[in-house]
Design a protein around this motif. Structure first.
Motif, PDB file in Angstrom:
ATOM      1  N   ALA A  13     -17.365  11.914   4.952  1.00 51.13           N
ATOM      2  CA  ALA A  13     -17.706  11.600   3.726  1.00 51.13           C
ATOM      3  C   ALA A  13     -18.810  10.760   4.561  1.00 51.13           C
ATOM      4  O   ALA A  13     -18.101   9.593   5.303  1.00 51.13           O
ATOM      5  CB  ALA A  13     -16.864  11.327   2.687  1.00 51.13           C
ATOM      6  N   ASP A  20     -22.907  14.271   2.641  1.00 53.00           N
ATOM      7  CA  ASP A  20     -22.054  14.439   1.625  1.00 53.00           C
ATOM      8  C   ASP A  20     -22.800  15.166   0.522  1.00 53.00           C
ATOM      9  O   ASP A  20     -21.680  15.490  -0.296  1.00 53.00           O
ATOM     10  CB  ASP A  20     -22.834  13.308   0.882  1.00 53.00           C
ATOM     11  CG  ASP A  20     -22.117  12.034   1.752  1.00 53.00           C
ATOM     12  OD1 ASP A  20     -21.440  12.535   2.376  1.00 53.00           O
ATOM     13  OD2 ASP A  20     -22.352  10.983   2.300  1.00 53.00           O
ATOM     14  N   LEU A  23     -20.794  18.867   0.656  1.00 53.90           N
ATOM     15  CA  LEU A  23     -19.482  18.492  -0.118  1.00 53.90           C
ATOM     16  C   LEU A  23     -19.828  17.791  -1.308  1.00 53.90           C
ATOM     17  O   LEU A  23     -18.340  19.630  -2.068  1.00 53.90           O
ATOM     18  CB  LEU A  23     -18.958  17.375   0.589  1.00 53.90           C
ATOM     19  CG  LEU A  23     -18.622  17.945   2.522  1.00 53.90           C
ATOM     20  CD1 LEU A  23     -18.198  15.845   3.295  1.00 53.90           C
ATOM     21  CD2 LEU A  23     -17.548  18.366   2.047  1.00 53.90           C
ATOM     22  N   ARG A  24     -20.467  17.615  -1.442  1.00 55.52           N
ATOM     23  CA  ARG A  24     -20.347  17.868  -3.600  1.00 55.52           C
ATOM     24  C   ARG A  24     -19.871  19.042  -4.409  1.00 55.52           C
ATOM     25  O   ARG A  24     -18.923  19.352  -5.020  1.00 55.52           O
ATOM     26  CB  ARG A  24     -21.546  16.266  -3.683  1.00 55.52           C
ATOM     27  CG  ARG A  24     -21.372  15.085  -3.943  1.00 55.52           C
ATOM     28  CD  ARG A  24     -21.856  14.144  -4.510  1.00 55.52           C
ATOM     29  NE  ARG A  24     -21.700  13.018  -3.877  1.00 55.52           N
ATOM     30  CZ  ARG A  24     -23.344  12.541  -3.060  1.00 55.52           C
ATOM     31  NH1 ARG A  24     -23.969  13.419  -2.692  1.00 55.52           N
ATOM     32  NH2 ARG A  24     -22.571  11.298  -3.121  1.00 55.52           N
ATOM     33  N   LEU A  26     -19.663  21.847  -2.648  1.00 53.68           N
ATOM     34  CA  LEU A  26     -18.317  22.402  -2.473  1.00 53.68           C
ATOM     35  C   LEU A  26     -17.101  21.860  -3.044  1.00 53.68           C
ATOM     36  O   LEU A  26     -16.640  23.408  -3.676  1.00 53.68           O
ATOM     37  CB  LEU A  26     -17.767  22.829  -1.071  1.00 53.68           C
ATOM     38  CG  LEU A  26     -19.389  23.706  -0.011  1.00 53.68           C
ATOM     39  CD1 LEU A  26     -18.314  23.080   1.351  1.00 53.68           C
ATOM     40  CD2 LEU A  26     -18.703  25.242  -0.428  1.00 53.68           C
ATOM     41  N   ALA A  27     -17.378  21.231  -3.230  1.00 52.25           N
ATOM     42  CA  ALA A  27     -15.760  20.456  -4.079  1.00 52.25           C
ATOM     43  C   ALA A  27     -15.958  20.593  -5.516  1.00 52.25           C
ATOM     44  O   ALA A  27     -15.639  20.525  -6.495  1.00 52.25           O
ATOM     45  CB  ALA A  27     -16.039  19.088  -3.245  1.00 52.25           C
ATOM     46  N   LEU A 132     -14.151  26.240   3.368  1.00 52.26           N
ATOM     47  CA  LEU A 132     -14.931  25.155   2.869  1.00 52.26           C
ATOM     48  C   LEU A 132     -14.769  24.505   2.019  1.00 52.26           C
ATOM     49  O   LEU A 132     -15.058  23.418   1.878  1.00 52.26           O
ATOM     50  CB  LEU A 132     -16.626  25.677   3.194  1.00 52.26           C
ATOM     51  CG  LEU A 132     -16.743  26.027   4.111  1.00 52.26           C
ATOM     52  CD1 LEU A 132     -18.384  27.069   4.162  1.00 52.26           C
ATOM     53  CD2 LEU A 132     -17.132  24.892   5.326  1.00 52.26           C
ATOM     54  N   ALA A 136     -13.881  20.565   1.545  1.00 53.82           N
ATOM     55  CA  ALA A 136     -14.571  19.569   0.851  1.00 53.82           C
ATOM     56  C   ALA A 136     -13.053  19.187  -0.140  1.00 53.82           C
ATOM     57  O   ALA A 136     -14.055  17.528  -0.140  1.00 53.82           O
ATOM     58  CB  ALA A 136     -15.721  20.380   0.223  1.00 53.82           C
ATOM     59  N   ARG A 137     -12.665  19.346  -0.266  1.00 52.69           N
ATOM     60  CA  ARG A 137     -11.932  18.860  -1.265  1.00 52.69           C
ATOM     61  C   ARG A 137     -11.163  17.313  -0.518  1.00 52.69           C
ATOM     62  O   ARG A 137     -10.946  15.778  -1.443  1.00 52.69           O
ATOM     63  CB  ARG A 137     -10.739  19.225  -2.510  1.00 52.69           C
ATOM     64  CG  ARG A 137     -11.153  20.150  -2.916  1.00 52.69           C
ATOM     65  CD  ARG A 137     -12.108  20.100  -4.179  1.00 52.69           C
ATOM     66  NE  ARG A 137     -11.487  19.867  -5.508  1.00 52.69           N
ATOM     67  CZ  ARG A 137     -11.478  18.574  -6.141  1.00 52.69           C
ATOM     68  NH1 ARG A 137     -13.295  18.208  -5.706  1.00 52.69           N
ATOM     69  NH2 ARG A 137     -10.872  18.174  -7.218  1.00 52.69           N
ATOM     70  N   SER A 139     -12.381  15.603   2.257  1.00 53.66           N
ATOM     71  CA  SER A 139     -13.260  14.752   2.722  1.00 53.66           C
ATOM     72  C   SER A 139     -13.463  13.713   1.723  1.00 53.66           C
ATOM     73  O   SER A 139     -14.569  13.333   1.713  1.00 53.66           O
ATOM     74  CB  SER A 139     -14.914  15.780   2.706  1.00 53.66           C
ATOM     75  OG  SER A 139     -14.209  16.853   4.187  1.00 53.66           O
ATOM     76  N   ILE A 140     -14.081  14.961   0.519  1.00 55.42           N
ATOM     77  CA  ILE A 140     -14.989  13.657  -0.686  1.00 55.42           C
ATOM     78  C   ILE A 140     -13.801  12.635  -0.806  1.00 55.42           C
ATOM     79  O   ILE A 140     -14.129  12.138  -2.167  1.00 55.42           O
ATOM     80  CB  ILE A 140     -15.562  14.535  -1.788  1.00 55.42           C
ATOM     81  CG1 ILE A 140     -14.099  15.229  -2.928  1.00 55.42           C
ATOM     82  CG2 ILE A 140     -16.058  15.652  -1.564  1.00 55.42           C
ATOM     83  CD1 ILE A 140     -14.727  15.767  -4.190  1.00 55.42           C
TER      84      ILE A 140
END
Length: 189
Positions: A13, A20, A23-24, A26-27, A132, A136-137, A139-140
């Motif tokens: 992140a 970013d 990631l947002r 996907l999360a 993924l 993402a969970r 990574s954020i």
């Protein structure tokens, strides 16, 4: 080890605006629900009888899995990394107090396992998405890798179990499954 892995993945992140944004996306739960609605429409179009039997089962699995995950969070009471660790790259809000298991990971794995048992060809799309979403969970900044792994295991058991029970019901025979041999549904794909 879980903290070290968290920091390694959380380091993704903040490196680029593009990453970013991915990631947002996907999360966040909304794209997943929108995708499920589209998939349900296609499923109804292709085989409405099969869809009318399986969709309520899948919806029940998701609801039960989500409730189980929420109860486990309150039972385990593991604080989210964004609440207790220093120098976390947090993209968005931290979320609730507790992190184990990740309900995003649990629900996505339950859906993927359910579909994999009924339609093994879906694994090429569903399991990479599950991976993924889990990545993402972490990574954020809102979950440890162990939270995601725990969610995957619980979700897999619930989704695959529900699909296997559905296949045992004589009235339900998915089109793809009707041409299969008598081997185990998990071994067919």
């Amino acid at each position: 080890m879980d903290t070290s892995l968290f920091y390694a993945l959380n380091g993704l992140a903040g490196r680029s605006e593009w990453l970013d944004a991915v990631l947002r996306f996907l999360a966040h739960p909304s794209p997943g629900w929108q995708g499920l609605v589209v998939a349900a429409g296609v499923w109804l179009w292709i085989n409405w009888r099969e869809a009318l039997l399986a969709m309520p089962t899948l919806a029940s699995v998701i609801a039960i899995a989500d409730a189980v995950g929420a109860q486990l969070k309150h039972l385990v009471q593991r604080p989210r990394p964004c609440l207790v660790l220093p120098d976390v790259s947090l993209l968005g809000q931290c979320g609730g107090l507790y992190s184990f298991p990740s309900n995003h990971a649990l629900n996505s794995a339950a859906i993927a396992a359910f579909l994999h048992v009924l339609y093994p060809k879906t694994r090429w799309v569903s399991w990479p998405l599950v991976g993924l979403i889990g990545l993402a969970r972490v990574s954020i900044g809102v979950h440890y890798a162990g939270d995601v792994l725990g969610g995957w295991v619980i979700g897999f058991v619930m989704g695959a179990g529900a699909a296997l029970l559905l296949l045992r019901w004589r009235r339900f025979r998915p089109v793809e499954a009707s041409s299969r041999t008598a081997a185990s549904p998990l071994a067919r794909g």
